[in-house]
Every structure is written in structure tokens, then in C-alpha cells.
Design a protein around this motif. Structure first.
Motif, short mmCIF file in Angstrom:
data_model
loop_
_atom_site.label_atom_id
_atom_site.label_comp_id
_atom_site.label_asym_id
_atom_site.label_seq_id
_atom_site.Cartn_x
_atom_site.Cartn_y
_atom_site.Cartn_z
N GLY A 133 0.78 -1.23 0.00
CA GLY A 133 0.00 0.00 0.00
C GLY A 133 0.81 1.28 0.00
N SER A 156 -0.74 0.98 -4.16
CA SER A 156 0.49 0.84 -4.93
C SER A 156 0.54 1.74 -6.16
CB SER A 156 0.66 -0.61 -5.37
OG SER A 156 -0.40 -1.02 -6.22
N ASP A 176 -5.77 -1.66 -8.79
CA ASP A 176 -6.30 -1.72 -7.43
C ASP A 176 -6.65 -3.16 -7.09
OD1 ASP A 176 -8.10 -1.61 -5.16
OD2 ASP A 176 -8.40 0.52 -5.56
N SER A 180 -5.40 0.01 -4.03
CA SER A 180 -4.22 0.65 -4.60
C SER A 180 -4.51 1.85 -5.49
CB SER A 180 -3.40 -0.37 -5.39
OG SER A 180 -2.77 -1.27 -4.51
#
Length: 459
Positions: A133, A156, A176, A180
Motif C-alpha cells: 500500500g 500501490s 487496485d 491501490s
């Protein structure tokens, strides 16, 4: 950022049509912002100024001739470096990827953006294989927050969110698998949408199975809808892709939310929020009520599904690293190797049990949406924390999902979930409000987010 670099996609399209500016000028502004800020922020792993300016010139010619391809034509765009891009390396934040390629094809979302005339300026940073994350990797280093480079922009898709927040491109495509897109949107004060699962086609398929989604990171909800119109179209390479949708996600987006039923959960029954986050989200919920929605604070909907999520996530990490031998794995983030080791120990029955938890969550949420049109929660319990660590505290750093409790459940149910900015703390850090709708009701979620975003114009 300059005024031009800070414009939204919708604003740029209007300005192009009125000949007030051009795709070349907008692209030059984005590239200038990258030149000015990216050495500090480290949001990009690749910038191709020559290709971007060439594409911008072609877009400018289309606008001049009245043959533009829509509102995405000429918009400076970045792509997270997990998505394939024809002619550009996709290195995924890892030393295990060979930059030499070849790189012959685009992912579906990138292909749709090219077809729409978007100007691709470069690839944005990701942690190794997008596994956590926050956004840092051994190969590309630490990505930093535009408001305070000592902090993380989240992850991310942190490179994408940092780029959009800093004017280094108008919008970006993120991925995601547990938050993310939404986590970095919350941290940076941008808008992040995780749409209904399979609305945006995926190729090649991700290792995380049903958890994997792609989505827009933008400056406004309207822009998220415009991008979703472009990338939310099926691709023959994705066997699970949803069929093409009639109409536009911008249809009815300005209709407001009067009469909408909203269930508000401050913590989903198991989270713990920073007091300033809790206060700003509660204030935002009051705004939604003032716009005519019927808001009810609800009882907990389910127990924390983090154990099932971790089972699916670790199994996916194990599958990602499975093709590599010991010498290769010696170059991988040690914390990622720990996840893979856990994943290798998961049995088929345990994996199926985790999928059963997803099915139960989906049923619970379907029943919830028989009463409520939208669920509202904080996006993240806290705000951006120091860059270079995996969580706000050492304990939370060991399992990144422990500090993102409100995002991953809706990867498991594959519902549309939108993060919109809802204010800043006293120290100036953004906070996100999450709006979740039933599957296939992305337009409803966007309409609710747009109503909140334009509340000043309506009051």
C-alpha cells in the motif's frame, strides 16, 4: 503547478474546442512540471517527451479539423508501470523484468486511451509487482508526496496519484487489488475509482484473480467518468470482460442525490480512525444529507475479512514469483518473499474457503443495497505517513492491509468504490471519503461523488 498543468480533462477539452489552448501546449506544461518536480517526487520510471509531443501535435491537428475523438483527445496521460505499453518497457518495479523486451502490445486500458487520442507521456512508479500500500522498490527507489516529500503518497498506484496531484499529467491509469487506486487518492487529495470488477478489461490476467481491478486517478469525479467511458470497454483478450455499456458514465452525473438513501459506517465495525479523519468524514456525510440524501448511520455489516483477503493476496504473490529460481528471488524485496512463502503454504481448501468468504460478503452487500443506494465510509483511517516505511507503525508495516481496512472488502465483492477528497487536517494533509455502490452501478457512485464535489456550486 501552472494553470495549464492544473486543468482537468474536461476543462482541457473545452479549451481545445474554443482554441484557447492546444494539446501541444498542455503536453508541454505537463512535461515542464515533470522536469521541475519529478527529481524530488520520483513518480515516473519513464518519460517519453518526443513521443508525447508527436502525439500531441496529431491531436492538435484533429481538433483544428474538427475530427477530434472525444474529450480524452489530447489529454496528457500517464500509466502505472504494471500496465503494458507498446514500445515502452513494463518493469513492474522489479529487477526481475528485462528492460530489453520486446514490448509489442498495449494492455486493454492503454489501447483504448490510444484509440481515444490521449497523449501518453510516461509510466509511473509502483512497488515491486504492486504488492503493498505504499510506493517504493529496490529498482526505482521511494516515491514521495507532492505536499510533503518526507511522506508517502500511498500505493500501490502512488506514482500515478503523485503525478496527477503535482500537475505532471492530467490523469492516470492505476491498478487496485486491495485499495491501490483509492488509498493514494485519499492521501494526495485526488479522485480514485475502482470500478465494478471486469468493467475495465485486463490482459494479461493478474495473479490476484478476482481482487484485481484497474481504474482512473483524476482531479475530479467528472474526469473519472470521462476516462471510464474510454477504458471501460471490453477487449477480446479478456474472456471475463463485461459487455459494452450503452450511453456515457457522464449521463446524469449532474443530477444530484436528492432522495438517494445512504448508509454511513464510520468504521465498518472494526476500524479505528484518526480523530481528524473521523471529524472530516462526518462533516462530509452532513453535506450529503444537506444535498437531499437520506443518511442513516448503520450497524456493522460484516466482520473484518482480512484473513480471507490475506489468503487470496498471498496466494497471488506466490503465483507471481513461482516462475523464478533462487538466484532471481535473491533480488526481490524480502517482505514480498515472506508473503510468497505464506502463499505457498495455502491449501486448495483454504483458498476455496477464502472465496466462500467473498461470496458471503457479496451477498451481504447485495442485501444491504436493497435498502441503501450507497455506502459511505472513510477511504483510509489515517493520512499520509513517512515515506520509506510500509505502514504508519512498525506493527502495521508487517501486514499492509491492517491499515487499509475499508478498501479491500470491496475488491472481494467487486463493487464500484470511489474515493473523493473531503478536506484536510490541521497539518494540511488530505482525507478521502469512500462511496460504494452495488455492482454495475458505477454511474450512481459517480453521481453521488460528483454531487459532493460540486456542493459549493449548488449551495
Amino acid at each position: 503547478m501552472s494553470d495549464l498543468a492544473g486543468m482537468t480533462a474536461a476543462e482541457l477539452a473545452g479549451a481545445y474546442a474554443r482554441r484557447e489552448t492546444s494539446p501541444v501546449e498542455a503536453t508541454r506544461a505537463a512535461l515542464a512540471a515533470i522536469e521541475e518536480r519529478d527529481a524530488e517526487l520520483n513518480a515516473f520510471v519513464l518519460v517519453d517527451a518526443d513521443a508525447a509531443l508527436r502525439d500531441a501535435a496529431e491531436s492538435e491537428a484533429r481538433w483544428s479539423a474538427g475530427t477530434q475523438r472525444g474529450r480524452a483527445d489530447g489529454v496528457p496521460t500517464s500509466v502505472k508501470d504494471l500496465e503494458r505499453t507498446r514500445g515502452w518497457p513494463t518493469l513492474r518495479g522489479t529487477w526481475l523484468a528485462d528492460e530489453a523486451g520486446p514490448w509489442p502490445e498495449d494492455s486493454p486500458s492503454v489501447a483504448r486511451l490510444r484509440e481515444a487520442g490521449a497523449v501518453l507521456i510516461g509510466k509511473t512508479t509502483t512497488p515491486e509487482f504492486g504488492w503493498k500500500g505504499v510506493t517504493d522498490s529496490g529498482r526505482f527507489g521511494i516515491t514521495r508526496h507532492p505536499l510533503d516529500p518526507a511522506l508517502t503518497p500511498g500505493g500501490s498506484s502512488g506514482g500515478s496519484a503523485a503525478a496527477v496531484a503535482a500537475g505532471m499529467g492530467t490523469w492516470s491509469v492505476g491498478t487496485d487489488g486491495g485499495g491501490s487506486v483509492r488509498v493514494p487518492a485519499s492521501f494526495t487529495g485526488t479522485v480514485g475509482l475502482k470500478p465494478t470488477g471486469d468493467l475495465i478489461s485486463s490482459y494479461p490476467p493478474g495473479s490476484n484473480g478476482l481482487l484485481s481491478h484497474r481504474g482512473p486517478i483524476t482531479r475530479t469525479v467528472l474526469d473519472a467518468a470521462i476516462m471510464l467511458d474510454v477504458i471501460g470497454r471490453p477487449d477480446h483478450r479478456d474472456w471475463a470482460a463485461l459487455p459494452a455499456r450503452d450511453g456515457s458514465f457522464t449521463d446524469g452525473i449532474e443530477a444530484g442525490i436528492e432522495g438517494l438513501t445512504i448508509g454511513y459506517s464510520p468504521d465498518l465495525g472494526y476500524g479505528s480512525n484518526d480523530p481528524e479523519v473521523a471529524s472530516l468524514v462526518a462533516e462530509a456525510v452532513g453535506v450529503l444529507s444537506g444535498l437531499g440524501a437520506h443518511v442513516t448511520e448503520i450497524e456493522p455489516l460484516f466482520d473484518d475479512p482480512v484473513e480471507a483477503f490475506q489468503t487470496l493476496w498471498c496466494a497471488g504473490v506466490a503465483r507471481t514469483l513461482d516462475p523464478y529460481g533462487p538466484d532471481d528471488l535473491a533480488r526481490v524485496d524480502p517482505a514480498l518473499l515472506e508473503y510468497a512463502e505464506k502463499g505457498r503454504g495455502i491449501t486448495a481448501v483454504e483458498y476455496l474457503d477464502a472465496l466462500a468468504v467473498c461470496a458471503d460478503l457479496g451477498l451481504r452487500m447485495a442485501r444491504f443495497h436493497e435498502t441503501y443506494d450507497v455506502l459511505v465510509t472513510p477511504t483510509v483511517p489515517g493520512v499520509a505517513f513517512p515515506a520509506g516505511q510500509n505502514g504508519p507503525t512498525p506493527e502495521q508495516s508487517r501486514v499492509w492491509a491492517s491499515w487499509t481496512p475499508y478498501t479491500y472488502p470491496f475488491n472481494m465483492t467487486r463493487q464500484p468504490a470511489l474515493s473523493v477528497p473531503c478536506g484536510r487536517t490541521r497539518s494540511g494533509l488530505p482525507v478521502g471519503l469512500q462511496l460504494v455502490g452495488p455492482r454495475h452501478q458505477d454511474a450512481r457512485v459517480l453521481r453521488a461523488g460528483r454531487a459532493y464535489e460540486t456542493r459549493g456550486q449548488q449551495s
